[in-house]
Design a protein around this motif. Structure first.
Motif, PDB file in Angstrom:
ATOM      1  N   ALA A 167       8.067  -2.251  -7.634  1.00 18.60           N
ATOM      2  CA  ALA A 167       8.750  -1.058  -8.298  1.00 18.60           C
ATOM      3  C   ALA A 167       9.034  -1.314  -9.766  1.00 18.60           C
ATOM      4  O   ALA A 167       8.960  -0.347 -10.515  1.00 18.60           O
ATOM      5  CB  ALA A 167      10.204  -0.901  -7.681  1.00 18.60           C
ATOM      6  N   ASN A 168       9.595  -2.714 -10.070  1.00 21.93           N
ATOM      7  CA  ASN A 168       9.634  -2.802 -11.474  1.00 21.93           C
ATOM      8  C   ASN A 168       8.605  -3.402 -12.692  1.00 21.93           C
ATOM      9  O   ASN A 168       8.867  -3.794 -13.589  1.00 21.93           O
ATOM     10  CB  ASN A 168      11.009  -3.639 -11.703  1.00 21.93           C
ATOM     11  CG  ASN A 168      12.101  -2.995 -10.935  1.00 21.93           C
ATOM     12  OD1 ASN A 168      12.477  -1.939 -11.297  1.00 21.93           O
ATOM     13  ND2 ASN A 168      12.949  -3.884 -10.134  1.00 21.93           N
ATOM     14  N   LEU A 169       7.526  -3.269 -11.889  1.00 19.89           N
ATOM     15  CA  LEU A 169       6.187  -3.889 -12.511  1.00 19.89           C
ATOM     16  C   LEU A 169       5.322  -2.921 -13.334  1.00 19.89           C
ATOM     17  O   LEU A 169       5.176  -1.755 -12.833  1.00 19.89           O
ATOM     18  CB  LEU A 169       5.774  -4.865 -11.710  1.00 19.89           C
ATOM     19  CG  LEU A 169       6.713  -5.926 -10.923  1.00 19.89           C
ATOM     20  CD1 LEU A 169       5.705  -6.812  -9.795  1.00 19.89           C
ATOM     21  CD2 LEU A 169       7.279  -6.767 -11.853  1.00 19.89           C
ATOM     22  N   ASP A 170       4.642  -3.328 -14.439  1.00 16.76           N
ATOM     23  CA  ASP A 170       3.550  -2.546 -14.959  1.00 16.76           C
ATOM     24  C   ASP A 170       2.517  -2.618 -14.167  1.00 16.76           C
ATOM     25  O   ASP A 170       2.144  -3.056 -13.101  1.00 16.76           O
ATOM     26  CB  ASP A 170       3.360  -2.892 -16.460  1.00 16.76           C
ATOM     27  CG  ASP A 170       2.700  -4.481 -16.478  1.00 16.76           C
ATOM     28  OD1 ASP A 170       2.098  -4.844 -15.583  1.00 16.76           O
ATOM     29  OD2 ASP A 170       3.236  -5.301 -17.309  1.00 16.76           O
ATOM     30  N   SER A 171       1.581  -1.583 -14.649  1.00 18.09           N
ATOM     31  CA  SER A 171       0.016  -1.452 -13.364  1.00 18.09           C
ATOM     32  C   SER A 171      -0.306  -2.777 -13.453  1.00 18.09           C
ATOM     33  O   SER A 171      -0.900  -3.030 -12.178  1.00 18.09           O
ATOM     34  CB  SER A 171      -0.675  -0.379 -14.196  1.00 18.09           C
ATOM     35  OG  SER A 171      -1.767  -0.043 -13.541  1.00 18.09           O
ATOM     36  N   HIS A 175      -1.085  -4.836  -9.643  1.00 24.96           N
ATOM     37  CA  HIS A 175      -2.061  -5.356  -8.852  1.00 24.96           C
ATOM     38  C   HIS A 175      -2.534  -6.736  -8.586  1.00 24.96           C
ATOM     39  O   HIS A 175      -2.833  -7.017  -7.561  1.00 24.96           O
ATOM     40  CB  HIS A 175      -3.445  -4.852 -10.061  1.00 24.96           C
ATOM     41  CG  HIS A 175      -3.875  -3.446 -10.044  1.00 24.96           C
ATOM     42  ND1 HIS A 175      -4.426  -2.903  -8.961  1.00 24.96           N
ATOM     43  CD2 HIS A 175      -3.747  -2.477 -10.932  1.00 24.96           C
ATOM     44  CE1 HIS A 175      -4.627  -1.530  -9.256  1.00 24.96           C
ATOM     45  NE2 HIS A 175      -4.132  -1.281 -10.426  1.00 24.96           N
ATOM     46  N   ALA A 176      -1.728  -7.628  -9.694  1.00 24.49           N
ATOM     47  CA  ALA A 176      -1.858  -8.789  -9.283  1.00 24.49           C
ATOM     48  C   ALA A 176      -0.864  -9.229  -8.053  1.00 24.49           C
ATOM     49  O   ALA A 176      -1.200  -9.892  -7.231  1.00 24.49           O
ATOM     50  CB  ALA A 176      -1.292  -9.569 -10.672  1.00 24.49           C
ATOM     51  N   ILE A 177       0.236  -8.486  -7.975  1.00 24.31           N
ATOM     52  CA  ILE A 177       1.249  -8.686  -6.904  1.00 24.31           C
ATOM     53  C   ILE A 177       0.707  -8.115  -5.543  1.00 24.31           C
ATOM     54  O   ILE A 177       0.538  -8.925  -4.413  1.00 24.31           O
ATOM     55  CB  ILE A 177       2.666  -8.004  -6.915  1.00 24.31           C
ATOM     56  CG1 ILE A 177       3.345  -8.765  -8.025  1.00 24.31           C
ATOM     57  CG2 ILE A 177       3.297  -7.906  -5.700  1.00 24.31           C
ATOM     58  CD1 ILE A 177       3.511 -10.327  -8.109  1.00 24.31           C
ATOM     59  N   ILE A 178      -0.416  -6.892  -5.349  1.00 22.21           N
ATOM     60  CA  ILE A 178      -0.773  -6.651  -4.406  1.00 22.21           C
ATOM     61  C   ILE A 178      -2.039  -7.446  -3.969  1.00 22.21           C
ATOM     62  O   ILE A 178      -1.857  -7.636  -2.716  1.00 22.21           O
ATOM     63  CB  ILE A 178      -1.400  -5.042  -4.808  1.00 22.21           C
ATOM     64  CG1 ILE A 178      -0.306  -4.022  -5.175  1.00 22.21           C
ATOM     65  CG2 ILE A 178      -2.438  -4.738  -3.866  1.00 22.21           C
ATOM     66  CD1 ILE A 178      -1.016  -2.611  -5.557  1.00 22.21           C
TER      67      ILE A 178
END
Length: 220
Positions: A167-171, A175-178
């Motif tokens: 929620a608090n991350l840039d695009s 993608h990296a967290i996904i």
């Protein structure tokens, strides 16, 4: 593994019905999205699973146990089986990355050598090598979320609950967290991810449970 049976949750002080007659069954090894807008009841649904809340009506069961009826000691045992990834990370600011991640292992009584070995494994897995001696305020938002994920999976829980993990991350960081969540699932972990992010839902195949105003409105 985790079952919600006719679960309703009411907050009388706020005059809010957060969940209405929820029926969900989550099996081992699944990747499940709880998808809905802010205020739809997603966080309450997760909080019921690790006994931060209890239902007003209905039952929430984990591995066959009604969570409303377990003892204080059993709550502690439950939380040693469920890893939680919070939207706001909830890292201890005066502890280093390594100290934050090792906290649940210390509680479980792991030896210093075992903790050191496990941290090396985790930091390799989530790409945090050479970050162990840094403090949270020295990290980017994405790195802090990786620390939070490392802490949640450190003790190899049966179930991982992620509340708006991007929620608090840039695009780019999203993608990296996904990709990291997808890798954890491929390793056999059971994940329940609460999110309003449609991109996240489309990226990783999984069962999607959509909720609105506390009700399940669709499931696929």
């Amino acid at each position: 593994m985790l079952t919600y049976h006719h679960v309703t949750k009411v907050y009388p002080s706020r005059r809010v019905v957060a969940l209405r007659d929820i029926n969900i069954n989550i099996d081992e090894g699944e990747f499940i999205y709880i998808h809905g807008h802010t205020g739809s009841g997603k966080t309450t649904l997760l909080e019921l699973a690790y006994r931060a809340q209890t239902p007003t009506f209905g039952t929430v069961s984990f591995k066959g146990k009604n969570l409303s009826k377990i003892s204080y000691d059993e709550i502690a045992s439950l939380r040693r089986q469920i890893g939680v990834i919070f939207q706001d990370f909830r890292l201890v600011p005066y502890r280093t990355v390594a100290e934050n991640v090792s906290l649940p292992l210390e509680v479980l009584g792991w030896s210093d050598n075992d903790i050191k070995y496990r941290l090396a494994e985790l930091f390799e897995l989530v790409d945090l090598k050479n970050k162990g001696d840094l403090f949270p305020n020295e990290l980017s938002g994405g790195e802090q979320q990786r620390v939070a994920i490392s802490r949640a999976i450190a003790f190899e829980p049966y179930l991982i609950l992620a509340d708006e993990p991007t929620a608090n991350l840039d695009s780019e960081t999203t993608h990296a967290i996904i990709d990291l969540l997808e890798m954890l699932h491929r390793k056999g972990m059971t994940l329940v991810v609460a999110t309003h992010n449609e991109e996240l839902v489309k990226k990783i195949p999984g069962r999607v449970i959509r909720i609105k105003e506390g009700r399940v409105i669709s499931e696929r």
